[in-house]
Design an enzyme around this catalytic site. Structure first.
Site, PDB file in Angstrom:
ATOM      1  N   HIS A   1     -12.165   5.513 -35.255  1.00 57.60           N
ATOM      2  CA  HIS A   1     -13.391   6.317 -35.237  1.00 57.60           C
ATOM      3  C   HIS A   1     -13.074   7.809 -35.119  1.00 57.60           C
ATOM      4  O   HIS A   1     -13.740   8.647 -35.750  1.00 57.60           O
ATOM      5  CB  HIS A   1     -14.288   5.881 -34.082  1.00 57.60           C
TER       6      HIS A   1
ATOM      7  N   ASP B   1     -17.562   3.122 -43.618  1.00 57.05           N
ATOM      8  CA  ASP B   1     -17.127   1.811 -43.151  1.00 57.05           C
ATOM      9  C   ASP B   1     -15.601   1.688 -43.132  1.00 57.05           C
ATOM     10  O   ASP B   1     -14.914   2.295 -43.959  1.00 57.05           O
ATOM     11  CB  ASP B   1     -17.713   0.728 -44.073  1.00 57.05           C
TER      12      ASP B   1
ATOM     13  N   LEU C   1     -25.666  23.531 -48.057  1.00 58.68           N
ATOM     14  CA  LEU C   1     -25.464  22.083 -48.029  1.00 58.68           C
ATOM     15  C   LEU C   1     -26.388  21.515 -46.966  1.00 58.68           C
ATOM     16  O   LEU C   1     -26.455  22.031 -45.852  1.00 58.68           O
ATOM     17  CB  LEU C   1     -24.009  21.725 -47.707  1.00 58.68           C
TER      18      LEU C   1
END
Length: 235
Positions: free
Chosen positions: A29, A12, A123
């Site tokens: 972004h 966020d 991962l």
């Protein structure tokens, strides 16, 4: 220090971060996407095995056309770049949510990335795209109801594990730690089933500025929590 096995992050603050710098939201972004590359490597370095991030929600379509178009372009580029990130980090990538609404070329890039990275397991990286927890639960209930109707599933034998097996996160452990950046303190329709016993950490730091030191700070706070899962700790 105990490292959480699975960390979920609500990414966020990209737009507000950019606006504070006098830049368009799309700039935020782009920088947020660049930071995600770094955080994947940091997560692996710290010993996190599962990392799930909230990148685009079912509600984000309400944003301006320019911002949504910019995000779709960014996702296309990221999916291509993520092939190298997956290889470098030996990272398996899965997209959770409902990607069928995206343009076919983006869907193809998602499939290519998932297939290519399926060979890795150091991962496990989940990206939530066009994801909403209520939508996920609705789709899961619909699939479950179809199986009951077909006689594949006995409704009397439905357990919590049965429901989990119908969710987008099938086969993944629930998150141990949820991090939300940029000061907001709500789930925003993210992994509501999976976060039932997760520890929450909220920070005012915007996502583009979230770094290794901030990640470690969140893990330190996690280590101060007493996880009892509804039980009582014996004296």
């Amino acid at each position: 220090m105990v490292i959480p096995n699975h960390v979920a992050i609500i990414l966020d603050g990209n737009g507000r971060w950019a606006k504070a710098k006098g830049m368009p939201r799309t700039y935020g972004h782009v920088k947020g996407c660049e930071n995600l590359e770094k955080i994947c490597s940091i997560a692996k370095e710290l010993g996190v095995k599962y990392l799930t991030v909230f990148a685009f929600s079912t509600e984000n379509w309400k944003r301006s056309k320019d911002e949504v178009d910019g995000l779709m372009k960014l996702f296309r580029n990221y999916m291509k770049k993520c092939l190298k990130i997956a290889r470098d980090n030996k990272m398996r990538v899965r997209v959770i949510g409902e990607p069928s609404v995206f343009d076919e070329d983006l869907q193809a890039r998602i499939r290519e990335l998932e297939e290519y990275s399926s060979q890795f397991d150091e991962l496990h990286f989940q990206i939530a795209l066009n994801y909403g927890s209520r939508d996920e639960l609705k789709r899961a209930v619909q699939d479950l109801a179809r199986d009951v109707k077909k006689g594949v599933l006995d409704p009397e034998l439905i357990t919590e594990d049965t429901i989990s097996a119908y969710l987008d996160t099938k086969g993944l452990p629930d998150p141990d730690l949820l991090i939300r950046t940029s000061g907001e303190e709500r789930l925003s329709n993210f992994l509501m089933w999976q976060l039932a016993y997760t520890e929450f950490y909220f920070t005012d730091v915007a996502w583009p500025d979230f770094n290794k030191a901030e990640f470690e700070k969140a893990i330190q706070k996690f280590n101060q929590r007493d996880r009892r899962y509804g039980g009582v700790k014996e004296e």
